[in-house]
Design a protein around this motif. Structure first.
Motif: not given
Length: 299
Positions: A55-58, A177-180, A200-205
């Motif tokens: 996931r992090r690589l993607r 993320v805020h909208k979601r 949220l995962k996408k934002l964190r990574y």
């Protein structure tokens, strides 16, 4: 959750191409670490660690896509991630059933047998998933990895690592993320929770990728995403479980129906508990105004 390899020696004035090469090399190394534990028997922890690493690589491949030639590689990594996810999801459900079976002493013998049978059924479905995973691991090592190593070595871009080209997509991600979050708070169902979790995962990574380009406070803010992300992950597991057992309670074999009906109150109770924890975490997000603080750091 396994932590990514720290990337040293980068700053806001580093060239974007140099940053891409070093970060992608680090993310590749993280994917390769658990590989040795997947050569024979499929190790639960290795599957989990490798799934998170893919996931992090993607995320890194998507971030550096404007440098060119990374889209097909990202699709290849997704193939591996999906195969890992199919195995991991069954591991999670089988482990939950195993734990429940140990605690089911007060249930009727027939119900206990039904719970044990459900656990065996989950594991029976694991064999084809593991076969597909082994096939994807072979494809990864023989085809995708060599192509990616060649591509990563040739990435070039002289834009600033901490420049506008980086900041604008991150601003967009925070606002998304805020909208979601607002959507989920208005309708906290399985679909809105799953969409929020993915965003949220996408934002964190992505924040992890660009942390060296911003002030140190970004790291502390990034860590504040973790409890909410993990809570949403547990809620997703509960939603998957609920769907499976409601289906079994309605149309499974007689023994499965009884066991599923006995377990449904426990599953619903667990989901309600996770939902309440997420509601409290979202309240903290708003009370501490985390989205605004993130946008300030990313300015």
């Amino acid at each position: 959750m396994a932590q990514p390899t720290p990337i040293r020696g980068l700053g806001p004035d580093s060239e974007l191409g140099q940053a891409a090469r070093r970060i992608l090399a680090g993310r590749l190394a993280d994917v390769r670490k658990p590989e040795s534990k997947l050569n024979g028997t499929i190790d639960d922890d290795a599957v989990h660690d490798m799934r998170v690493a893919t996931r992090r690589l993607r995320a890194a491949l998507q971030v550096f896509r404007p440098l060119g030639g990374l889209t097909k590689l990202e699709h290849e990594v997704k193939r591996l991630q999906d195969a890992l996810g199919d195995v991991r999801d069954l591991h999670v459900q089988a482990l939950w059933l195993e734990d429940v079976a140990k605690k089911a002493r007060r249930e009727k013998p027939e119900t206990r047998k039904g719970i044990a049978a459900l656990g065996k059924a989950r594991l029976t479905g694991l064999a084809p998933k593991e076969k597909r995973l082994r096939s994807e691991l072979k494809r990864w090592s023989s085809r995708t990895l060599p192509r990616m190593l060649r591509k990563v070595d040739g990435l070039e871009d002289d834009h600033r690592f901490g420049g506008r080209r980086v900041k604008e997509p991150l601003h967009w991600r925070v606002r998304r993320v805020h909208k979601r979050m607002k959507v989920y708070m208005d309708a906290p169902d399985a679909t809105s929770a799953h969409v929020l979790r993915k965003e949220l995962k996408k934002l964190r990574y992505e924040l992890e990728i660009f942390q060296p380009a911003f002030r140190r406070t970004l790291g502390a803010l990034t860590e504040m995403l973790v409890p909410l992300q993990e809570g949403l992950g547990e809620l997703h597991d509960a939603d998957v479980r609920l769907e499976v057992f409601e289906r079994l309670a309605a149309g499974g074999k007689p023994q499965e129906r009884k066991a599923a009906r006995a377990l449904l109150p426990l599953i619903r109770e667990g989901r309600a508990k996770r939902s309440a924890e997420i509601a409290r975490e979202l309240q903290r997000w708003h009370a501490e105004d985390i989205p605004r603080r993130l946008l300030q750091v990313l300015s």
